[in-house]
Design a protein around this motif. Structure first.
Motif, PDB file in Angstrom:
ATOM      1  N   ASN A   1      51.813  31.388  43.930  1.00 19.42           N
ATOM      2  CA  ASN A   1      50.786  31.797  42.958  1.00 19.42           C
ATOM      3  C   ASN A   1      51.423  32.134  41.610  1.00 19.42           C
ATOM      4  N   GLU A   2      52.557  32.809  41.655  1.00 14.76           N
ATOM      5  CA  GLU A   2      53.248  33.156  40.410  1.00 14.76           C
ATOM      6  C   GLU A   2      53.793  31.905  39.723  1.00 14.76           C
TER       7      GLU A   2
ATOM      8  N   GLY B   1      50.928  30.030  38.204  1.00 16.63           N
ATOM      9  CA  GLY B   1      50.133  30.798  37.248  1.00 16.63           C
ATOM     10  C   GLY B   1      48.709  31.038  37.712  1.00 16.63           C
TER      11      GLY B   1
ATOM     12  N   ARG C   1      46.418  33.303  38.714  1.00 17.46           N
ATOM     13  CA  ARG C   1      46.223  34.754  38.738  1.00 17.46           C
ATOM     14  C   ARG C   1      45.088  35.162  39.672  1.00 17.46           C
TER      15      ARG C   1
ATOM     16  N   LEU D   1      46.604  35.063  43.030  1.00 13.80           N
ATOM     17  CA  LEU D   1      47.653  36.079  43.045  1.00 13.80           C
ATOM     18  C   LEU D   1      47.037  37.458  43.273  1.00 13.80           C
ATOM     19  N   GLY D   2      45.937  37.751  42.604  1.00 16.00           N
ATOM     20  CA  GLY D   2      45.256  39.028  42.809  1.00 16.00           C
ATOM     21  C   GLY D   2      44.832  39.230  44.254  1.00 16.00           C
TER      22      GLY D   2
ATOM     23  N   GLU E   1      45.687  41.865  38.168  1.00 17.37           N
ATOM     24  CA  GLU E   1      45.601  40.402  38.228  1.00 17.37           C
ATOM     25  C   GLU E   1      44.148  39.943  38.373  1.00 17.37           C
TER      26      GLU E   1
ATOM     27  N   SER F   1      42.213  37.642  35.657  1.00 19.75           N
ATOM     28  CA  SER F   1      41.701  36.325  36.061  1.00 19.75           C
ATOM     29  C   SER F   1      40.182  36.232  35.980  1.00 19.75           C
TER      30      SER F   1
END
Length: 187
Positions: A51-52, A55, A57, A60-61, A90, A94
């Motif tokens: 996810n990082e 990108g 987000r 990622l959250g 995050e 997002s």
């Protein structure tokens, strides 16, 4: 788990990073449900890394929230709090506003388990406001119940009962409205 591993194999062959991350997340969820928390963390960390890199987000959250949940179950509360707060950041960045109230609620539970009750109530206040602002009644009901649970943890039994009653009254109204809407939609 077998299905998730097959999906992972396909994703790896296709070099589809989003599907690989999704597979890691699903495998982590299965491991968590089985009580294999270290394995769950490993899968979630792999997902987080992708996810990082991509990108993403939004995902990622969600992944950070899953990691926080596992650390909460492991009673590694400083880590749980760290990942809860990062997840909120995050999700906010997002635009994933729907899930923010529940992540805030989880953060409140973490603060409560740490016996940091003022911070627990503060974040629950923010969570319920957010739930109301976006019209997420299900989250609002869960947060009302969370107040009851936190008051109970703090030993404030009358307040816990007050919020437990509020929760039941809220849910009765909410479910009644939903049932009425479903009946109206049928007509």
């Amino acid at each position: 788990l077998e299905y998730r591993n097959r999906v992972m194999d396909i994703a790896v062959k296709q070099k589809n990073k989003q599907m690989i991350a999704f597979s890691h997340s699903g495998i982590g969820t299965i491991y968590a449900a089985q009580g294999k928390l270290e394995e769950a963390l490993q899968s979630y960390y792999e997902c987080m890394k992708i996810n990082e890199e991509t990108g993403d987000r939004y995902e990622l959250g969600r992944t950070l929230n899953n990691i926080a949940r596992v650390y909460f179950y492991l009673n590694r509360l400083d880590k749980a709090l760290q990942y809860n707060l990062r997840s909120i950041d995050e999700k906010t960045a997002s635009g994933n506003h729907v899930e923010i109230p529940s992540t805030m609620m989880n953060t409140g539970f973490t603060y409560a388990r740490m016996k940091r009750f003022p911070e627990a109530y503060q974040i629950l206040d923010q969570a319920i406001k957010k739930a109301r602002d976006i019209g997420n009644e299900a989250a609002e009901g869960n947060i009302i119940k969370a107040y009851s649970d936190v008051y109970l943890d703090e030993g404030k039994f009358e307040k816990a009962l007050e919020y437990h009653i509020r929760y039941h009254e809220f849910e009765k109204k909410r479910l009644g409205r939903n049932l009425k809407k479903q009946i109206d939609d049928l007509n």
